[in-house]
Design a protein around this motif. Sequence first.
Motif, PDB file in Angstrom:
ATOM      1  N   ARG A 217      -2.566  -8.560  -4.738  1.00  0.00           N
ATOM      2  CA  ARG A 217      -1.132  -8.744  -4.930  1.00  0.00           C
ATOM      3  C   ARG A 217      -0.370  -7.430  -4.799  1.00  0.00           C
ATOM      4  O   ARG A 217       0.775  -7.410  -4.330  1.00  0.00           O
ATOM      5  CB  ARG A 217      -0.867  -9.376  -6.300  1.00  0.00           C
ATOM      6  CG  ARG A 217      -1.093 -10.882  -6.299  1.00  0.00           C
ATOM      7  CD  ARG A 217      -0.752 -11.493  -7.622  1.00  0.00           C
ATOM      8  NE  ARG A 217      -0.598 -12.931  -7.515  1.00  0.00           N
ATOM      9  CZ  ARG A 217      -0.465 -13.760  -8.556  1.00  0.00           C
ATOM     10  NH1 ARG A 217      -0.481 -13.271  -9.785  1.00  0.00           N
ATOM     11  NH2 ARG A 217      -0.326 -15.051  -8.376  1.00  0.00           N
ATOM     12  N   SER A 218      -0.987  -6.335  -5.211  1.00  0.00           N
ATOM     13  CA  SER A 218      -0.294  -5.043  -5.153  1.00  0.00           C
ATOM     14  C   SER A 218      -0.460  -4.353  -3.804  1.00  0.00           C
ATOM     15  O   SER A 218       0.443  -3.658  -3.354  1.00  0.00           O
ATOM     16  CB  SER A 218      -0.814  -4.120  -6.264  1.00  0.00           C
ATOM     17  OG  SER A 218      -2.195  -3.849  -6.090  1.00  0.00           O
ATOM     18  N   GLN A 219      -1.606  -4.551  -3.160  1.00  0.00           N
ATOM     19  CA  GLN A 219      -1.898  -3.813  -1.938  1.00  0.00           C
ATOM     20  C   GLN A 219      -1.886  -4.672  -0.676  1.00  0.00           C
ATOM     21  O   GLN A 219      -1.795  -4.145   0.436  1.00  0.00           O
ATOM     22  CB  GLN A 219      -3.267  -3.127  -2.062  1.00  0.00           C
ATOM     23  CG  GLN A 219      -3.359  -2.154  -3.224  1.00  0.00           C
ATOM     24  CD  GLN A 219      -4.736  -1.538  -3.372  1.00  0.00           C
ATOM     25  OE1 GLN A 219      -5.571  -1.613  -2.472  1.00  0.00           O
ATOM     26  NE2 GLN A 219      -4.983  -0.926  -4.523  1.00  0.00           N
TER      27      GLN A 219
END
Length: 269
Positions: A217-219
């Motif tokens: 989700r972040s990367q």
Amino acid sequence: MTQYRVLLSHLATLHATSIAWERAESFSIGERYREMLFELMLSSENDWFITSIKAIVYLAAQHEQLQHEKYQHFIANKLYEKLLKTETLVQPTERMCNVFCHRDASNFNIFFAKHDAERCCLVDFGLSTYSTPAHDIHFMLYMNSTQTTRQLLYQEFIKWYFDALQAKFAELGIPATELSWQEFQADCKRASLVALIISCLCLPIHLLPSKLMATVRSQQAQKFDYWLNVDRRELLDMAMAQDPAYKAKIMALIKELMEQLLASEAQES
């Protein structure tokens, strides 16, 4: 066990009060709110649903315990089409009473009171539908319990719900015959397969290892959207390789589904 009983009692209250509202105003919730209570999750126009079906077929095809010819033939030739028709199984029926259903009582949408075990709150009614009550309670049970728990306590769960529903009927002046025990049991048999299908659609995503979820989700936000709505194979392979416990849970669900689908087909033939 206490939390299951509280949830079942809350669903019984929701269902009974929806019937009471219809009786008081002589209308059908399903008809009045037809444009709001349409099927969203299981629609063939929903990319997420189609991607989830393909993911089930992918997992079933590689399942170590489903390599026998009878399973592989079913997976290759019938499984996708069977799952695609799930929407038809959750429509309102004329056989028995229909109720307003939450239809998303997974642990993400349930909040229990901190100091009162008898109180809880259901949130997020975005997937609400109008259908038979068995669909609602089976969704809750299959999304929040293991196969072992269901096998041990299933009859107790459905009896608890039915007794709570009948008690609420009496309180609201609804005849007990609005839903008989025999009708309810028959509906539970139909609803259990639908709930199992839905759990196989949802839980491979809901149970993804937390570290993997945080990373993608972040990367890899755009890639995550692709995995959710186009092709989930790479994501599932990563999750199963990183977390054997996750793989065991998901594959147990897939095997349970395959056994129920084949048993259902045998009864139909």
